[in-house]
Structure formats: structure tokens, C-alpha cells
Scaffold this motif. Sequence first.
Motif, short mmCIF file in Angstrom:
data_model
loop_
_atom_site.label_atom_id
_atom_site.label_comp_id
_atom_site.label_asym_id
_atom_site.label_seq_id
_atom_site.Cartn_x
_atom_site.Cartn_y
_atom_site.Cartn_z
N UNK A 52 -21.91 9.86 113.74
CA UNK A 52 -22.41 11.16 114.18
C UNK A 52 -21.66 11.68 115.39
N UNK A 53 -21.38 10.77 116.34
CA UNK A 53 -20.62 11.17 117.53
C UNK A 53 -19.19 11.56 117.16
N UNK A 54 -18.58 10.78 116.23
CA UNK A 54 -17.23 11.09 115.80
C UNK A 54 -17.17 12.49 115.18
N UNK A 55 -18.17 12.81 114.34
CA UNK A 55 -18.22 14.13 113.71
C UNK A 55 -18.45 15.22 114.74
N UNK A 56 -19.25 14.92 115.72
CA UNK A 56 -19.59 15.91 116.74
C UNK A 56 -18.39 16.30 117.59
N UNK A 57 -17.56 15.30 117.96
CA UNK A 57 -16.46 15.56 118.89
C UNK A 57 -15.09 15.69 118.20
N UNK A 58 -15.11 15.81 116.88
CA UNK A 58 -13.87 16.04 116.15
C UNK A 58 -13.82 17.51 115.72
N UNK A 59 -12.75 18.22 116.03
CA UNK A 59 -12.68 19.65 115.67
C UNK A 59 -12.50 19.84 114.16
N UNK A 60 -12.71 21.06 113.71
CA UNK A 60 -12.56 21.39 112.29
C UNK A 60 -11.16 21.03 111.81
N UNK A 61 -11.13 20.44 110.63
CA UNK A 61 -9.85 20.03 110.06
C UNK A 61 -9.39 18.66 110.52
N UNK A 62 -10.18 17.98 111.37
CA UNK A 62 -9.82 16.66 111.86
C UNK A 62 -10.15 15.57 110.85
N UNK A 63 -10.13 14.33 111.31
CA UNK A 63 -10.38 13.21 110.40
C UNK A 63 -11.19 12.11 111.09
N UNK A 64 -11.95 11.38 110.26
CA UNK A 64 -12.70 10.20 110.71
C UNK A 64 -12.37 9.07 109.76
N UNK A 65 -12.10 7.90 110.33
CA UNK A 65 -11.74 6.75 109.51
C UNK A 65 -12.65 5.58 109.89
N UNK A 66 -13.30 4.98 108.88
CA UNK A 66 -14.21 3.85 109.10
C UNK A 66 -13.66 2.64 108.37
N UNK A 67 -13.53 1.56 109.12
CA UNK A 67 -12.92 0.36 108.56
C UNK A 67 -13.72 -0.88 108.96
N UNK A 68 -13.83 -1.83 108.04
CA UNK A 68 -14.42 -3.14 108.35
C UNK A 68 -13.39 -4.21 108.06
N UNK A 69 -13.36 -5.24 108.89
CA UNK A 69 -12.40 -6.33 108.69
C UNK A 69 -12.95 -7.61 109.29
N UNK A 70 -12.35 -8.71 108.89
CA UNK A 70 -12.71 -10.03 109.43
C UNK A 70 -11.79 -10.37 110.59
N UNK A 71 -12.37 -10.97 111.61
CA UNK A 71 -11.60 -11.43 112.76
C UNK A 71 -12.14 -12.80 113.15
N UNK A 72 -11.51 -13.86 112.56
CA UNK A 72 -12.01 -15.24 112.73
C UNK A 72 -13.43 -15.32 112.16
N UNK A 73 -14.42 -15.66 113.00
CA UNK A 73 -15.81 -15.76 112.52
C UNK A 73 -16.60 -14.50 112.85
#
Length: 436
Positions: free
Chosen positions: A339-360
Motif C-alpha cells: 500500500x505504501x509503495x502504491x501510495x508513493x509511486x507516481x503514475x506510470x511507475x512500477x512495483x516489484x514483489x519478490x520472495x527468496x531464500x537466504x540460508x534459513x
Amino acid sequence: MSISGTRNFTQRAKAFSLYIIGDPQHFTLENRIFNAICAIALFIIAINVPYNYLTGLKVTSLIFTVLVVVFIGIYYLSRYRKKVDLSISLAVIMINVMFALNYFFSSGIEGASLLSFTLAFFLTMLISPSRQYYWWISLNLVTVLGLIAWEYYYPDSVLNVYKTRRDIFADITPTYIINVVVIFVGTAYLKNAYNKEKKTGEEKTRSLEMMNAEKSKLFSLISHDLRNPLASIQSYLQLMREIEIDQENKIQIETELLYVVNSTQEMLYNILVWSKTQLDGLHVNLTPVDVAAAIHPILKINKMAVAKKKISLDTNIDASIKVMADVNMLQLIVRNLVGNAAKFTPAGGSIFIKTSRNADKCLIEVKDSGVGIDPKRQTDVFSLKVRSTFGTDAEKGIGLGLFLCKEYTMAQQGRIWFENNKNGGSSFYLELALAQ
């Protein structure tokens, strides 16, 4: 002695002290003070048993032997049975009775008895509750003045045990030294305990005052910010009633209103969650949670916000990752970050969500191409420093969401932080333990 040896000795001394006087978590300050005084009194009385016997005061030695037995019982009542009031009463009464008896067998007013009565009264005032002060000062004065008066009128009733001046000095001098040392130790201990309690109280007061000020400011902002969406809805309904609106404008107004209502609902949800936490405390239920299954509903909810501003929402979510988390807390955190990312990103911008493993650990990243975070505000991003903020499309916020993110992340034994991106915008990272 080496540094490690000194440290070990200090730790053992501290552990022994806690064993003698009681752990602060299980004993009140008054109980601990009385236990300490009891231990000191036992030590002093025990030393006086052989000393008085060797200096020829055999009756006094016997009296102090009785006091040793009595104080062992009193210490047991206080330290192990926690009957502090009863222990104090027994201690004060027995000391006055035994010292009064000793008065007649230690040369009366010429002996060390009056010094002993003075020390006994000082210790009584240290350990007894204030409501008993008048009782104990009355008992002490009546006992001592009564003994002096009795000796004045019946001098033969007092046994003169000092055969030489040397005997007088041998009895009075150590008694005075013991009195001074005990008064010093008792006063220092009491002042130290008082200062600790005072410091703790002042810290709690400052914390409460700060929280109350923040809450007052927060609710002031809430009452102000809720007027805008309600006023918009009211204006729309009034407009619908008074004039005819074509279908295209009607759809546009309804879309705007729906967006405003959804944003306000999100704000209210955060407020309700925070209020519930303040009232009921933070309850965490850590279970294995499928990260993909938890995140996907959040993305669906935020589609309207990103679609309205024509923001692209891309994801790279590993469907095999499971974390130890509270699913409701995890969803609230991700919802606020997206929600914060959408709020502070101007029109035409982008949001990227990623999940990954880092050891345990599992790392959840929410990256946007927005305005980034002002360096002046970075230290307060996760705190309850309530300030109204506006997004790139004049979206209103009160700064509570990221505070909840931090609180809920810590409650799940995780970590959350952020970075400003080199090419603009910011990236928030949430790290949680992988489920075994």
C-alpha cells in the motif's frame, strides 16, 4: 586476579546476594530490605556471642545466643514464607525485650546497651512500614527511658560487669564501630534501592507521557482525516439527488469515491489493529505459513490502487517457501508495504514483489520506483512519530502502518528494514525464519 576471575567473582557475589535477600522479580523492595537487614543482624549478633563470652559478659553472650536462634526463625519467615509484617513485628519486639534484659547484666547506662538500642531503632525505622513508626518509637522510648528511670531509683538492680577501664573500652569501642558501619551500610543500601526505584518510575512516567502525547496527536489526526472521505461521500450523494449526471462522469466519480473509501478503510483497519494491541496486548501464533498463499490475496486487494495510477505490479514469488509466522500479522505487514509503495509511486511507475531464500530465512522484498524516503524522515520511518503524509496522488496517511509493520515483525522474531534505490524509489525488506 585476572579480568575473567574478577568477573566470575562479581557474578557469584551477585548471585549469592540475590539468594540471601531474594530476587527482585519475586520479592518486594520492603521484603528485600528486611531480608538484608536480617542477614546483617544475624552476622553482628553471631559475632557478639563469642566476643562477649571472651570479654567476661557471659550473660550477654547467652542473650545474644538466644537472639541468633530467634533471628534465624524470623529470617526464615520473611525469606521463605514471605510473612514480612509478622517478621518485622517479632524482630522489633524480641530485640527490645532481649536488649532490655541485657541492660541489667551489662552495667546499665554505663555499658553499651544504649548504643545497641540506638542501632536497633535505626534498623527498625529502615524495615518497618510507615504506619508502624509511632508504635515502634513509642516502644523504644518507653523501654529505654523506663530502664534508665529504674536504674536511677534502683541502682543495685544493675550488675556492674566492668572490672577495669580496659573492659569498658573493650565493650563500648567495638559496639560504636559496629553501629556506625551498620548505619552506613543500611543508609547506602536504602538510598541505592530508592534511587533505582525512582529511576525506574521516572522512565515509566516519561514513556507513558510520550505514548499519551503520541496517541493524542494520532487521534487528533484521525478525526481530521476521516472528515475528507465522509465529506466526499456526502457531496456525491447530495449531487446525485440534486442534478442529473451523465454515465461517464458517474462512473468516474464512483471510481474516485471507491478508491477513497478503500484507502480510508485501510487506515481504519490499521487503527483498529493498533488499538486492540494497546488494549489486549500482542498475541502471536507462530505456525508454518505458505508465503505465496498469504501474499496473493493482498495483491488482489491492491489492484485498484495500482490500476488507478497505472502502476505496473510484477511479482516473483516462490510458491514452495513456508515461514514460521502469524498469518494475520504477515498479511498486515505485506498489505502496508504494498500500500505504501502504491501510495508513493507516481503514475506510470512500477512495483516489484519478490520472495527468496537466504540460508534459513525467507526474504520478502517490496521494491518501488517512487519518490524514495526523505533522509530527514528515515530515522522515524518505523516509529510512532505521527505526521500526516501525502502520496503522489494526494493520498493521505498518518504513518501508523510502518509502525505496526515493525512491531509485528519483532513479535514474529523477524527483521525489517529499507533502502533507497539508486535509480529512485525505495525497497523494503522483511526477513522471517523458514518453517522446518
